[in-house]
Write a protein that holds these residues in place. Structure first.
Motif, PDB file in Angstrom:
ATOM      1  N   ASN A 252      -2.754   8.210  -4.765  1.00  0.00           N
ATOM      2  CA  ASN A 252      -4.586   7.506  -4.759  1.00  0.00           C
ATOM      3  C   ASN A 252      -4.328   8.146  -3.284  1.00  0.00           C
ATOM      4  O   ASN A 252      -4.572   6.973  -2.120  1.00  0.00           O
ATOM      5  CB  ASN A 252      -3.818   6.216  -5.501  1.00  0.00           C
ATOM      6  N   TRP A 253      -5.623   9.063  -3.513  1.00  0.00           N
ATOM      7  CA  TRP A 253      -6.450   9.728  -2.471  1.00  0.00           C
ATOM      8  C   TRP A 253      -7.652   8.754  -2.397  1.00  0.00           C
ATOM      9  O   TRP A 253      -8.173   8.372  -3.883  1.00  0.00           O
ATOM     10  CB  TRP A 253      -6.863  11.077  -3.472  1.00  0.00           C
ATOM     11  N   PRO A 254      -7.508   8.501  -1.237  1.00  0.00           N
ATOM     12  CA  PRO A 254      -9.309   7.444  -1.074  1.00  0.00           C
ATOM     13  C   PRO A 254     -10.254   8.596  -1.159  1.00  0.00           C
ATOM     14  O   PRO A 254     -10.308   9.015  -1.184  1.00  0.00           O
ATOM     15  CB  PRO A 254      -8.987   7.480   0.160  1.00  0.00           C
TER      16      PRO A 254
ATOM     17  N   ILE B 176      -2.829   8.288   5.655  1.00  0.00           N
ATOM     18  CA  ILE B 176      -2.170   8.986   4.418  1.00  0.00           C
ATOM     19  C   ILE B 176      -0.824  10.235   5.482  1.00  0.00           C
ATOM     20  O   ILE B 176       0.407  10.076   5.129  1.00  0.00           O
ATOM     21  CB  ILE B 176      -2.266   9.747   3.575  1.00  0.00           C
TER      22      ILE B 176
ATOM     23  N   GLY C  12       1.003  -1.237  -0.615  1.00  0.00           N
ATOM     24  CA  GLY C  12       0.118   0.182   0.154  1.00  0.00           C
ATOM     25  C   GLY C  12       1.135   1.153  -0.091  1.00  0.00           C
ATOM     26  O   GLY C  12       0.137   2.319  -0.198  1.00  0.00           O
TER      27      GLY C  12
ATOM     28  N   THR D  75      -1.748   2.496  -2.471  1.00  0.00           N
ATOM     29  CA  THR D  75      -1.854   3.703  -1.295  1.00  0.00           C
ATOM     30  C   THR D  75      -1.768   5.190  -2.419  1.00  0.00           C
ATOM     31  O   THR D  75      -0.885   5.909  -2.615  1.00  0.00           O
ATOM     32  CB  THR D  75      -1.891   4.608  -0.253  1.00  0.00           C
TER      33      THR D  75
ATOM     34  N   SER E 197      -8.702   6.205   6.147  1.00  0.00           N
ATOM     35  CA  SER E 197      -7.850   6.138   4.963  1.00  0.00           C
ATOM     36  C   SER E 197      -7.119   7.560   5.008  1.00  0.00           C
ATOM     37  O   SER E 197      -5.256   7.636   4.496  1.00  0.00           O
ATOM     38  CB  SER E 197      -8.132   5.597   4.009  1.00  0.00           C
TER      39      SER E 197
END
Length: 433
Positions: A180-182, A211, A114, A151, A207
């Motif tokens: 990759n933003w949730p 980050i 991730g 992510t 999430s």
């Protein structure tokens, strides 16, 4: 025939077949000067010069502007009635990281895990990909090779598309980190019997916090004694000190607001929004923070039921009018094969309100600025790389973009591909019947 002879014969056969299917040999270094005269010169920054002159020597442009006989030198290329353009730049593409989508062994754009800031696409880049050679007949000469998945996907690099290997191809090494933003919405997994309808993502806040915590931990590590060594955190050094760009792949206005707020709190600069569906609704915030956007191809459906049917086609115009620097990316279905259509996607934006030269900037000067390579490419200006081509017509029009001559860093490149060979083969077949 004994067994040893059979094995040798089979190996030689594979080598022969491989030589037939390999990409053509990269062009040699420029050894003579060129002057392109009489063409309409599209500088790439919105300026157009009629009856122009472009001169280049040792891989660099020495003159680009109005006709000037005293500036001419070397071999004269008469381009009267034709057009000269800077080589097109494909942002956010996974070119060279996969060959055949249906064959897992040829796909190398997504690693397991991730949070993978230490993953670098450049060492996986295949300069001999047969997909890559199909870019050049349409004028696509440069690409940002971008990782996918997870992510934090890893780090991209920018390459030119006529090279022996990745070392020769590099224009800018490790240009940016990709996150990759949730999504704040999710769909149920229908194959597990869950409701597939769109609904709020109950794990969204968690999430986002993951980050933020990851970056906070990395900053603590980088400001400390760095023991024991943490390779993923080490890879975030350029991001933390502002020397490396952060490409945030994101959709939805709430997500965009949250991402900007989060990275402002982390004091992480040089943000670029990628895809950014819904950006027009928070355009003032994006402009205030001086964040550029790499938008998707226009040829797609709206993202929600209440959006205008043609909003994807007008997005470039709407964001440009807000004063946001906009480039064009290729993320999506069949992105590697479709990257060759990059100029025609830009042409679609031109058909929906964006001026033709402004649309050209999406894939020349704008993408160059966003990727941090505008000191080398993106416009036809003295001192920049002689990465350019001559087209018989409008390069953003699929019908008239017929390239006669092409150069990457002054090297005259081949426009032959396995596709053009097949086209000529079958054209002759039916012409003779």
């Amino acid at each position: 025939m004994n067994m040893k002879t059979q094995i040798i014969t089979i190996l030689l056969s594979f080598l022969f077949i491989g030589s037939l299917s390999a990409q053509q040999t990269p062009a040699p270094k420029q050894t003579k000067d060129y002057s392109i005269v009489g063409a309409t010169v599209h500088i790439g920054n919105g300026t157009v010069v009629e009856n122009g002159l472009v001169v280049f020597s040792n891989g660099k442009i020495t003159y680009a502007g109005k006709a000037n006989p005293s500036a001419q030198k070397g071999e004269i290329i008469n381009a009267t009635g034709k057009h000269v353009y800077p080589g097109f730049i494909a942002a956010d593409s996974s070119l060279g990281l996969a060959e055949i989508d249906a064959v897992r062994a040829t796909r190398d754009f997504d690693e397991v895990g991730g949070f993978l800031p230490h993953i670098r696409t450049i060492i996986a880049y295949n300069a001999e990909s047969r997909v890559i050679e199909t870019m050049r007949p349409n004028g696509v000469f440069i690409a940002q090779v971008t990782p996918r998945g997870g992510t934090i996907s890893g780090t991209s690099s920018v390459v030119q598309l006529d090279a022996w290997n990745w070392e020769d191809a590099v224009l800018k090494l490790d240009d940016g980190l990709h996150i990759n933003w949730p999504s704040n919405f999710s769909r149920g997994r229908w194959w597990l019997g869950e409701d597939p309808a769109l609904k709020p993502n109950k794990n969204y806040s968690k999430s986002v916090q993951n980050i933020k915590t990851y970056f906070e931990d990395a900053k603590k590590y980088l400001s400390g004694n760095r023991t024991p060594k943490n390779i993923p955190f080490e890879a975030l050094q350029g991001t933390v000190n502002g020397k490396q760009k952060v490409f945030i792949h994101i959709s939805g206005e709430k997500a965009i607001v949250d991402a900007i707020k989060t990275f402002n709190e982390l004091e992480v600069k040089n943000l670029v929004l990628v895809r950014a569906h819904g950006a027009i609704k928070v355009a003032d915030l994006i402009k205030k923070n001086n964040i550029p956007i790499i938008i998707n191809r226009a040829h797609r459906l709206p993202n929600s039921e209440d959006e205008d049917y043609d909003l994807p086609y007008r997005t470039a115009k709407l964001l440009t009018d807000k004063g946001i620097l906009v480039g064009l990316g290729m993320e999506g279905q069949m992105e590697r094969m479709n990257t060759r259509n990059l100029p025609f996607y830009a042409g679609t934006f031109a058909a929906y309100g964006l001026g033709k030269e402004e649309a050209l900037q999406l894939i020349t000067s704008n993408n160059a600025k966003i990727l941090g390579i505008d000191d080398k490419v993106g416009t036809l200006e003295a001192g920049k790389d002689a990465t350019l081509f001559i087209s018989k017509g409008d390069a953003l029009d699929m019908r008239t973009n017929i390239i006669s001559d092409a150069f990457i860093q002054g090297r005259k490149i081949s426009l032959e591909t396995h596709q053009t060979k097949l086209w000529k083969r079958y054209a002759n077949k039916y012409k003779n019947q």
